[in-house]
Design a protein around this motif. Sequence first.
Motif, short mmCIF file in Angstrom:
data_model
loop_
_atom_site.label_atom_id
_atom_site.label_comp_id
_atom_site.label_asym_id
_atom_site.label_seq_id
_atom_site.Cartn_x
_atom_site.Cartn_y
_atom_site.Cartn_z
N ALA A 1 38.59 64.39 48.51
CA ALA A 1 39.79 64.14 47.71
C ALA A 1 39.52 62.97 46.76
O ALA A 1 39.38 61.82 47.20
N ASP A 2 39.44 63.30 45.49
CA ASP A 2 39.16 62.29 44.47
C ASP A 2 40.51 61.76 43.99
O ASP A 2 41.24 62.44 43.28
N GLU A 3 40.83 60.54 44.43
CA GLU A 3 42.17 60.01 44.18
C GLU A 3 42.10 58.73 43.34
O GLU A 3 42.87 57.79 43.54
N HIS B 1 38.31 56.16 45.86
CA HIS B 1 39.10 55.33 44.95
C HIS B 1 38.15 54.43 44.16
O HIS B 1 36.98 54.31 44.51
N SER B 2 38.67 53.83 43.10
CA SER B 2 37.82 53.12 42.14
C SER B 2 38.60 51.99 41.51
O SER B 2 39.82 52.02 41.43
N THR B 3 37.88 50.98 41.03
CA THR B 3 38.53 49.92 40.26
C THR B 3 38.64 50.30 38.77
O THR B 3 39.18 49.55 37.98
N ALA C 1 33.42 55.06 41.91
CA ALA C 1 33.63 56.26 42.72
C ALA C 1 32.48 57.23 42.53
O ALA C 1 32.10 57.96 43.46
N SER C 2 31.86 57.25 41.36
CA SER C 2 30.75 58.17 41.08
C SER C 2 29.70 58.14 42.18
O SER C 2 29.27 59.17 42.68
N ASP C 3 29.31 56.93 42.53
CA ASP C 3 28.28 56.72 43.53
C ASP C 3 28.67 57.34 44.87
O ASP C 3 27.89 58.08 45.49
C1 LIG Z 1 38.24 62.17 38.58
C2 LIG Z 1 37.24 61.07 38.45
N1 LIG Z 1 36.49 60.77 39.52
C3 LIG Z 1 35.56 59.80 39.46
C4 LIG Z 1 35.33 59.07 38.31
C5 LIG Z 1 34.25 58.03 38.32
O1 LIG Z 1 34.72 56.78 38.01
P1 LIG Z 1 33.94 55.44 38.42
O2 LIG Z 1 32.55 55.81 38.83
O3 LIG Z 1 33.98 54.59 37.20
O4 LIG Z 1 34.69 54.85 39.56
C6 LIG Z 1 36.09 59.36 37.17
C7 LIG Z 1 35.85 58.64 35.91
O5 LIG Z 1 36.36 58.96 34.87
C8 LIG Z 1 37.07 60.38 37.25
O6 LIG Z 1 37.81 60.71 36.20
#
Ligand SMILES: Cc1ncc(COP(=O)(O)O)c(C=O)c1O
Lengths: 496, 496
Positions: free
Chosen positions: A271-273, A310-312, A160-162
């Motif tokens: 929205a960071d979900e 969203h993220s794995t 999700a960071s990217d």
């Molecule tokens: C709220 C939130 N957003 C995004 C991330 C980024 O996670 P990733 O890049 O591993 O998907 C994190 C990681 O801890 C997070 O806590």
Amino acid sequence: GALSQSSTQAVNGVSHRGKVLTLDSMNPNVKRVEYAVRGPIVQRAVQIEKELKEGVKKPFTEVIKANIGDAHAMGQKPITFLRQVLALCSYPELLEDNMFPEDAKKRARRILESCGGHSIGAYSASQGIECIRQDVARYIERRDGGIPSSPDNIYLSTGASDAIVTMLKLLVCGEGRSRTGVMISIPQYPLYSAALADLGAVQISYYLDEDKCWSLDVAELRRALNAARQHCNPRVLCIINPGNPTGQVQSRQCIEDVIRFAKEEHLFLMADEVYQDNVYAEGCKFHSFKKVLFEMGPEYSSTVEMASFHSTSKCYMGECGFRGGYMEVINMDPEVKAQLTKLVSVRLCPPVPGQALLDLVVNPPQPDEPSYTTFMKERTAVLAALAEKARLTEETFNTVPGITCNPVQGAMYTFPRITLPQKAIDKAKEEGQVPDMYYCMRLLEEEGICLVPGSGFGQREGTFHFRMTILPPTEKLKVVLQKIREFHLRFTQEFS
Amino acid sequence: GALSQSSTQAVNGVSHRGKVLTLDSMNPNVKRVEYAVRGPIVQRAVQIEKELKEGVKKPFTEVIKANIGDAHAMGQKPITFLRQVLALCSYPELLEDNMFPEDAKKRARRILESCGGHSIGAYSASQGIECIRQDVARYIERRDGGIPSSPDNIYLSTGASDAIVTMLKLLVCGEGRSRTGVMISIPQYPLYSAALADLGAVQISYYLDEDKCWSLDVAELRRALNAARQHCNPRVLCIINPGNPTGQVQSRQCIEDVIRFAKEEHLFLMADEVYQDNVYAEGCKFHSFKKVLFEMGPEYSSTVEMASFHSTSKCYMGECGFRGGYMEVINMDPEVKAQLTKLVSVRLCPPVPGQALLDLVVNPPQPDEPSYTTFMKERTAVLAALAEKARLTEETFNTVPGITCNPVQGAMYTFPRITLPQKAIDKAKEEGQVPDMYYCMRLLEEEGICLVPGSGFGQREGTFHFRMTILPPTEKLKVVLQKIREFHLRFTQEFS
Ligand SMILES: Cc1ncc(COP(=O)(O)O)c(C=O)c1O
Ligand SMILES: Cc1ncc(COP(=O)(O)O)c(C=O)c1O
């Protein structure tokens, strides 16, 4: 000495010009970036681990890292089905073998067929593999009770960071008082402040209400926005739900209010979900911003611009190392979408193993498939253990005088408030450290527990916190909580 | 119509403000980014593929994509050993099985032991897993005849793209005439121009000499630098060797000259060496910038600042989808290195499967290990086939009147010059296209072959080229070359 050295250089006809790249001549925005989750405390923790290995004596035998939401590092086992499919995708010769269940093979074949040359070693489309984007869209539709989702609006990402950084980059423009302002919560996940510093955007802080379980209040959003309008151009509102570091889960009503606010104030919603499966508390439920937006009717669903992430890495999978993720964009201008597609193409594509993993997350074994039972058992066990640890954490901390802890409704963290004696605050200042950094550093040195000081996430002036993950295995978590308890009492005693 | 719609909105009390994020209000630097390798030609190629699937009749039955250096997509099979270890790392239960060779298991165990919780699903250190960085350092030492390399100077990355962009980001500062200028070759790999546009840095173009086999001439570097000094602050010199898109391999002498120039002119060197195993031509050899730098003596090796880049995407592996890579920094200011480490920590870590893969590339099977023979056979076969295709490509193109092609000494591309009739140039202008884009689009529509126009890489005013990869399997490559030949003759005929 320095003089004779420089004259030697003059003799050789070489004037000493120093380095091309120095602290003074590097990108000043990068210097402003801070990222506490991997900051000085963690660096010291790594050092201490090395010292322990070399036989240096400490009051503890291992460092317990509760500083980062990294489930596997804390001993959580990978979900069998996910890893079986990944092994099959990595080495398709295994498809000939009888050791893997048919549904794992079927998934692997489907993923391989959608890869260039049937190999996960080929670059994918920059937006992500098309059939995986379709699976993501169907997952979102199921999750949101049938509200349509289009694969064209899905962008797979390197975690999700990217995607979050990319989306912020698109949104930032203007100079001086017209510079883009981005609203983020305090406390926040420091990826946001770091990305804003890097982009030279203006951070607009709105405070979550610790007394109301870290909930978000639209009046506070309005206060922050109005203040910011004096010096920048606020265009973006970022929300993390469930919250990191707060562990709060937003109510449906709150989400509606936020969406109404975003529409009124003409803000782009992010929205960071990533913690959407991590909801533990009785009476709490995950509501996606997308679903609420669409339930508010076409006046909203056809106008409010939004990206959700969203993220794995989190939920029950905890597969951080694979760097899988996606974002869905809603109501985005088609010309801007073309620009976004172009921008992500520069880095070619997100890691394909991470894309494959994401595909399994959005398309897990079904009740009639052979892997279903094991998959569900593993998934349920992880989430049940997290719920139990969330409860345990809140309960234990609230028995410690000088620590107050909101319920951990969701996500993987607690952000308790700590009362520090004035003498400890003075001592920290003497040492040139912020007080909660001093506290966490002492805890690390004395108990081998690695937390992140609240100052790394932001907190109201004069208050102090730390962030701890609830990820250690239950028995170890109990030890951690007990040690923090003892340390806190000792520390308070020392400075009273 | 538009009017009545807007008045309806006024009736509802809603003033139409349009989107928050539009082409006008987005990041202007992103708009300036161009990336031809995945540009309009490729998008049209994808469309045509869909049309073919839907049964639309075309003068061909498949689209052959020779636009991108993606070996697996072009049918190259993954190297067995690499994929065995990756499968073992993904699903460690396979370690119990007898189907994998012992050396593959040994490698997998070692990688897993260096992962948090022994899982490739854990985040790694942001700089990359320590034992893999050690293996990279030892690989560099072997490659460079013993010149020391330290794991502290190695940063693992998400493909080379990521490391290149990160390094450029660190280097860019200043405004107006003090803005950082970055020297890149023309033709170039468009990641560079794209990253510079995104960062708002100044691109300084130096031309490679097509008449001398696309070699680099220091006099041309000096010309470009002096011209640029009028309007920016040149601080960085980027080199790609072996060259993309030129296929040129630099001589040791040339590299020495470049290093001397960089030292004299106080430039930071960026050496893109992702094709270091891809050298085919008689008499050509890969010389790393690091090795030459150190052989020039301490006056150079202790002063010239440099970063060099490598990737799992090219060479004999062609594992693009895994997004593995590293950079080595040399003579970097320790304070800047700390900033770099902080910056990469914001995105947490490079994909761990890509790191694992890189570990195998820098630490392949040894002669006394069971996988050695197969590994060497596979590796040699890939490189020999590439060498054969490099020769075939040059030879065939040079038989076509109106196409001139330098030898493909290395890398995976040819960048032949095409003579276009004036009438074709006029026709292209009429259609609003640059002439080589018009040419490539016609080739795609008529023959189903997807190339990238030379304008996407840069070329001397008035000259035209295209870039083609030599990756299609030999028999298919012969067809491609034949079809381009026929097309070129027909096209020239049409406009004569
Ligand atoms: C709220 C939130 N957003 C995004 C991330 C980024 O996670 P990733 O890049 O591993 O998907 C994190 C990681 O801890 C997070 O806590
Ligand atoms: C010269 C050069 N550098 C860097 C890259 C980036 O490769 P990757 O990000 O896949 O490692 C490429 C890819 O084609 C290239 O040709």
